[in-house]
Write an enzyme that holds these catalytic residues in place. Structure first.
Site, PDB file in Angstrom:
ATOM      1  N   HIS A  60       0.839  -1.207   0.000  1.00 29.24           N
ATOM      2  CA  HIS A  60       0.000   0.000   0.000  1.00 29.24           C
ATOM      3  C   HIS A  60       0.873   1.256   0.000  1.00 29.24           C
ATOM      4  CE1 HIS A  60      -3.871   2.041   1.659  1.00 29.24           C
ATOM      5  NE2 HIS A  60      -3.126   2.922   1.016  1.00 29.24           N
ATOM      6  N   HIS A  62       1.586   5.207  -2.205  1.00 30.25           N
ATOM      7  CA  HIS A  62       1.151   6.195  -3.196  1.00 30.25           C
ATOM      8  C   HIS A  62       2.400   6.757  -3.864  1.00 30.25           C
ATOM      9  CE1 HIS A  62      -3.028   6.192  -1.727  1.00 30.25           C
ATOM     10  NE2 HIS A  62      -2.454   5.904  -0.563  1.00 30.25           N
ATOM     11  N   ASN A  94      -4.969   6.435  -6.924  1.00 32.38           N
ATOM     12  CA  ASN A  94      -5.447   7.824  -6.855  1.00 32.38           C
ATOM     13  C   ASN A  94      -4.423   8.775  -7.466  1.00 32.38           C
ATOM     14  OD1 ASN A  94      -3.676   7.422  -4.715  1.00 32.38           O
ATOM     15  ND2 ASN A  94      -4.702   8.890  -3.375  1.00 32.38           N
ATOM     16  N   ASP A 152      -8.785   3.566  -3.165  1.00 33.02           N
ATOM     17  CA  ASP A 152      -8.135   4.113  -1.970  1.00 33.02           C
ATOM     18  C   ASP A 152      -7.977   5.633  -2.041  1.00 33.02           C
ATOM     19  OD1 ASP A 152      -6.824   3.811   0.595  1.00 33.02           O
ATOM     20  OD2 ASP A 152      -5.041   4.484  -0.451  1.00 33.02           O
ATOM     21  N   ASP A 305       1.252   2.645   3.779  1.00 31.10           N
ATOM     22  CA  ASP A 305       0.416   3.740   3.261  1.00 31.10           C
ATOM     23  C   ASP A 305       1.276   4.989   3.021  1.00 31.10           C
ATOM     24  OD1 ASP A 305      -1.738   5.112   2.285  1.00 31.10           O
ATOM     25  OD2 ASP A 305      -2.855   5.184   4.175  1.00 31.10           O
ATOM     26  N   HIS A 309       3.892  14.161   0.517  1.00 30.08           N
ATOM     27  CA  HIS A 309       3.459  15.515   0.145  1.00 30.08           C
ATOM     28  C   HIS A 309       4.655  16.442   0.330  1.00 30.08           C
ATOM     29  CE1 HIS A 309      -0.779  14.354   0.070  1.00 30.08           C
ATOM     30  NE2 HIS A 309      -0.611  13.767   1.249  1.00 30.08           N
TER      31      HIS A 309
HETATM   32 ZN    ZN Z   1      -6.686   4.763   2.333  1.00 30.65          ZN
HETATM   33 ZN    ZN Z   2      -3.553   4.956   0.951  1.00 34.56          ZN
END
Ligand code: ZN
Ligand code: ZN
Length: 431
Positions: A60, A62, A94, A152, A305, A309
């Site tokens: 998981h 990003h 995403n 997600d 996760d 940023h």
């Molecule tokens: Zn999430």
């Molecule tokens: Zn996530």
């Protein structure tokens, strides 16, 4: 090229192996794990005093590319991955555009291969553009390489859409991965609802916002018989709901993040957004329940996760700053800190063997003949310095924390991609 990982304690949960062994690699493939391997033109990695494990897989993360490359790129995100001990990551959809067409998957895979650090397994969207309305073309996405499906970052709020999606995707390999936060209950909350949010006068998100969606989704999983995975469980109730669903035969797995195991909602005292994340950091009872759930086997996987940023974005007002922070480069240290007594075999299973199984990807084993993805770590105290992250997202609520477990080296496909003393090793430097 031949590589010999010399003298480490090899822990391979896929075979119940825990012994000091040499690992011989040739042509990117594990050729053998033996008490002594004769050195013949090998590049030797000294693993004395270290644990040698099948490569860690973060299911998981990003990576922000395409669409938000000021936050992260596939190259920087996968560099952060190998620096954190991960030989592979599954990236959430995403992005912009979302991962909802085979073309986006092909582009991500091409860029990951060009970067040459960790393997990247794309997670396809459940609904087109993650809008929660029309279901995504699962068969095409799976054929193109999607290993799982998730919206997600958003919850699929319409149960009819989610149920239809699960029915339609039932025969497609790869689980649905739920991000569970009810939009109405969560609202514009910036942190967990509890004594801390009351004290600070901040809008809180109740644990119920998560629990109610976990329950709904696992009832849909039971109804449709789609294989399911719950992302980032953060409440004691969510754990109990997973346990209950499993007890009645639902095929469900779940993951936990390092921050939900180790941190709490007491981190907002200065109204800074560094610890703002979804689901929010909870109170001490929830964190304790999550640690117990890892120990007793309800939790199947560790997943960071990783949500990078920029510093500017995270420095905004708490109400507008984005959720999430970088996790790949602190994960191993933080998990060990949260669960210092967890048996090493289980630690490795949660980071390697289990995520490989859940995603249905190669890895999670050092059996002869498999791709040589290897993570080497040791008990070696270190201090988190977010400014030194390979990730572009140089913020984490763990900044400055002292951890004891550290990644020593990461080998991807038989190639040394990271070493603690050498840093990231570019592929060009290797040719
Ligand atoms: Zn999430
Ligand atoms: Zn996530």
């Amino acid at each position: 090229m031949r590589v010999l990982i010399r003298g480490g304690r090899v822990i391979d949960p896929s075979r119940g192996l825990d012994a000091v062994r040499d690992v011989a690699i040739d042509g990117g493939i594990v050729r053998g794990v033996a008490e002594h391997v004769e050195e013949r033109g090998h590049e030797v990695i000294d693993a004395t005093g270290c644990i040698v494990a099948p490569g860690f897989i973060d299911m998981h993360v990003h990576l922000r590319e395409p669409g938000a490359t000021h936050k992260e790129t596939i190259a920087t995100g996968t560099a952060a991955a190998v620096a954190g001990g991960f030989t592979a990551v599954a990236c959430m959809p995403n992005t912009n555009p979302a991962i909802d067409t085979p073309a986006v998957i092909a582009e991500i895979e091409q860029r990951a291969a060009a970067a040459g650090f960790a393997r990247v397994y794309p997670v396809g969207a459940i609904t087109r553009n993650r809008e929660g309305k029309e279901i995504a073309p699962f068969h095409e996405l799976a054929t193109a390489g999607a290993v799982a499906f998730s919206d997600d970052g958003s919850t699929v709020m319409n149960p009819r859409v989610l149920r239809n999606a699960a029915l339609y995707a039932r025969d497609v390999r790869g689980p649905f991965i739920s991000h569970c936060l009810d939009d109405e209950l969560h609202g514009d909350a910036v942190m967990n609802e509890g004594p801390q949010s009351v004290r600070l006068g901040l809008l809180g998100s109740p644990g119920l916002a998560e629990d109610i969606v976990v329950a709904r989704d696992l009832l849909i999983a039971a109804d449709t018989r789609k294989r399911w995975h719950v992302a980032h469980v953060s409440t004691a109730n969510a754990v109990e709901i997973v346990r209950w669903a499993r007890s009645r035969g639902t095929t469900v797995t779940c993951e936990v993040t390092p921050h939900h195991l180790l941190l709490g909602d007491d981190l907002f005292v200065d109204y800074h957004a560094r610890a703002k994340v979804a689901p929010p950091l909870r109170g001490p009872d929830d964190a304790a329940a999550l640690r117990a759930a890892v120990r007793d086997g309800v939790i199947d996987a560790f997943a960071s996760d990783h949500a990078p940023h920029t510093a500017e974005e995270k420095a905004q007002l708490l109400s507008v700053a984005p959720v999430g922070f970088s996790g790949l480069e602190i994960a191993v240290g933080a998990y060990a800190e949260a669960l210092p007594d967890l048996p090493l075999e289980r630690f490795v299973a949660l980071l390697s063997t289990n995520p490989a199984k859940i995603l249905g990807v190669e890895g999670g084993t050092l059996a002869t003949g498999v791709r040589a993805d290897v993570t080497i770590f040791a008990e070696r105290p270190w201090t988190v310095d977010a400014s030194a992250f390979y990730s572009k997202g140089k913020n984490t609520p763990f900044d400055g924390r002292r951890f004891t477990r550290r990644v020593v080296a990461t080998v991807v496909g038989g190639r040394l991609a990271y070493h603690v003393e050498r840093g990231i090793i570019e592929r060009l430097a290797y040719a």
